[in-house]
Design an enzyme around this catalytic site. Structure first.
Site, PDB file in Angstrom:
ATOM      1  N   ARG A  19       0.907  -1.530   0.074  1.00 49.20           N
ATOM      2  CA  ARG A  19       0.232   0.209   0.351  1.00 49.20           C
ATOM      3  C   ARG A  19       0.605   1.341   0.266  1.00 49.20           C
ATOM      4  NH1 ARG A  19      -5.298   0.288   1.797  1.00 49.20           N
ATOM      5  NH2 ARG A  19      -6.181  -2.237   0.996  1.00 49.20           N
ATOM      6  N   ARG A  23      -2.808   7.133   0.405  1.00 53.92           N
ATOM      7  CA  ARG A  23      -3.569   8.424   1.831  1.00 53.92           C
ATOM      8  C   ARG A  23      -2.165   8.886   3.026  1.00 53.92           C
ATOM      9  NH1 ARG A  23      -8.667   4.968   3.679  1.00 53.92           N
ATOM     10  NH2 ARG A  23      -7.281   3.864   3.679  1.00 53.92           N
ATOM     11  N   ARG A  32      -6.356  12.652  -5.516  1.00 49.35           N
ATOM     12  CA  ARG A  32      -7.482  11.787  -5.005  1.00 49.35           C
ATOM     13  C   ARG A  32      -8.478  13.081  -5.230  1.00 49.35           C
ATOM     14  NH1 ARG A  32     -11.396  10.013  -3.210  1.00 49.35           N
ATOM     15  NH2 ARG A  32     -11.504   8.056  -1.941  1.00 49.35           N
ATOM     16  N   ASP A  69      -7.076  -2.299  -7.573  1.00 47.97           N
ATOM     17  CA  ASP A  69      -7.826  -2.776  -6.060  1.00 47.97           C
ATOM     18  C   ASP A  69      -7.581  -3.695  -6.442  1.00 47.97           C
ATOM     19  OD1 ASP A  69      -8.107  -1.934  -3.695  1.00 47.97           O
ATOM     20  OD2 ASP A  69      -9.712  -2.770  -4.171  1.00 47.97           O
ATOM     21  N   TYR A 144     -15.468 -10.186  -0.017  1.00 47.34           N
ATOM     22  CA  TYR A 144     -16.757  -8.811  -0.270  1.00 47.34           C
ATOM     23  C   TYR A 144     -17.665  -8.754  -1.220  1.00 47.34           C
ATOM     24  CZ  TYR A 144     -11.999  -6.887   1.809  1.00 47.34           C
ATOM     25  OH  TYR A 144     -11.058  -6.042   2.779  1.00 47.34           O
TER      26      TYR A 144
END
Ligand code: CP3
Length: 337
Positions: A19, A23, A32, A69, A144
């Site tokens: 990752r 952020r 973003r 992703d 998911y």
């Protein structure tokens, strides 16, 4: 990085962070905000490439991982997907009765945008920086799909698999097919190694772990290598613990990602000394920094000395990680080479 994936032990381990685009970087947050949504960012070849390159420019990591992703596969198989700000993913669900609604193949338009990003990254990256493509493990992606997003104990997927293993197996088979296709697309566009993130593998009891994680991931690797002989694969069965031995037995020719809870000594008992490993600094130690960070970097490095080792975190970097601590990590690994 590629030498290590091919089994060579180096005095200075190559380093990248799971990752690593994200952020904790102000330049990511800025882009973003401009992109509108997370999915717009993933499907813009120009912006996805730019975000992939940001941590390489800033820290000079030895590998770049494509910005995308693991939920792009279900999305490209026709399931609705949104990422609401601060809420995580919302995915259209499937169950035993609706599993056959999944599209037979990945949407070429959506995936074409991902492969265009890969091509852009490869042409902009320094030659010595390895480009990693990825997918999620079928089990992890299925959690998911069954829950419609993140869930704490993955009860929806577990109960589906326990109650109707035949239809759950059909879901897993479709995800295996899509994963082989998606990894091949990334490799053909310029990815030089791939990682399979099976983030929720470890919670499964051994027999289910073998059936829903080891079996499907082995099948992906086998079919991928048939198309792309010798392509380096990193399998990350997070929280597998001692079940790591079963992964290595089924896939003797892959590198293994180690989560934070694995100890180098334990790994030494479970795996052959020739198996390349990746990991496993605690992301919270990276947030803490200071002498504790230095000690952990040195401990992990010396514990894996002599075996093919890629330095990484034991799980993804967290948004609150100070940039100075990432700089410190890279500098410390390089100063003592
Ligand atoms: O490593 C990288 O820098 C490459 C890009 C990457 C992302 N997600 C970008 C992302 C990779 C390899 C992933 C993998 C991923 N995605 C996993 C497996 C690895 C792991 O961490 O266990 C999983 C389970 C997902 C699913 C996912 N994506 C969730 C649950 C969330 C929401 C939670 C969160 O962290 O925000 C995402 C969103 C996501 N994927 C973000 C990023 C940078 C944050 C989105 C944003 O910017 O708002």
């Amino acid at each position: 990085m590629l030498d290590v994936l091919h089994g060579k032990a180096l005095a200075r381990p190559p380093v990248w962070l799971m990752r690593q685009a994200g952020r904790y970087l102000p330049e990511y947050r800025e882009l973003r905000a401009r992109a509108g949504s997370f999915l717009d960012l993933c499907y813009s070849p120009e912006l996805a490439a730019e975000v992939t390159l940001q941590p390489i420019r800033r820290f000079g990591f030895d590998a770049a991982i494509l910005f995308s992703d693991i939920l792009i596969i279900p999305h490209a198989l026709g399931l609705g997907l949104t990422f609401a700000e601060g809420e995580g993913p919302k995915l259209e669900t499937l169950d035993a009765g609706t599993v056959d609604r999944l599209a037979p193949a990945l949407d070429p338009e959506k995936c074409g945008r991902v492969y265009a990003a890969v091509r852009r990254v490869r042409s902009a990256l320094p030659a010595e920086t390895t480009l990693i493509g990825f997918v999620g493990g079928p089990w992890t992606v299925a959690t998911y799909i069954a829950a419609g997003g993140s869930s704490s104990d993955h009860a929806e997927a577990r109960l589906w698999a326990l109650g109707d293993p035949e239809s759950f197996a059909r879901l897993i088979e479709r995800l295996v097919d899509a994963s082989v296709a998606h990894l091949s697309g990334q490799i053909e566009a310029g990815a030089e190694a791939v990682q399979i993130f099976d983030s929720w593998a470890g919670e499964l009891p051994e027999s289910e772990f073998l059936r829903w994680c080891v079996g499907p991931v082995s099948e992906i690797v086998r079919r991928l290598r048939h198309k792309h002989p010798g392509i380096p694969v990193i399998v990350f069965p997070r929280a597998a613990g001692t079940k790591l031995a079963a992964v290595a037995a089924a896939m003797p020719d892959v590198a293994l990602g180690l989560d934070t809870a694995e100890s180098p000594e334990g790994v030494g008992r479970l795996l052959l000394a020739s198996t390349p490993v990746q990991g496993n600094l605690d992301p919270l130690v990276l947030i803490r920094g200071g002498a504790a960070l230095d000690r952990e970097i040195d401990r992990i490095r010396s514990a894996f000395a002599g075996r093919p080792h890629i330095f990484n975190l034991g799980h993804g970097i967290k948004p609150q990680t100070p940039i100075a601590h990432v700089e410190r990590l890279v500098a410390r690994l390089r100063e003592s080479a």
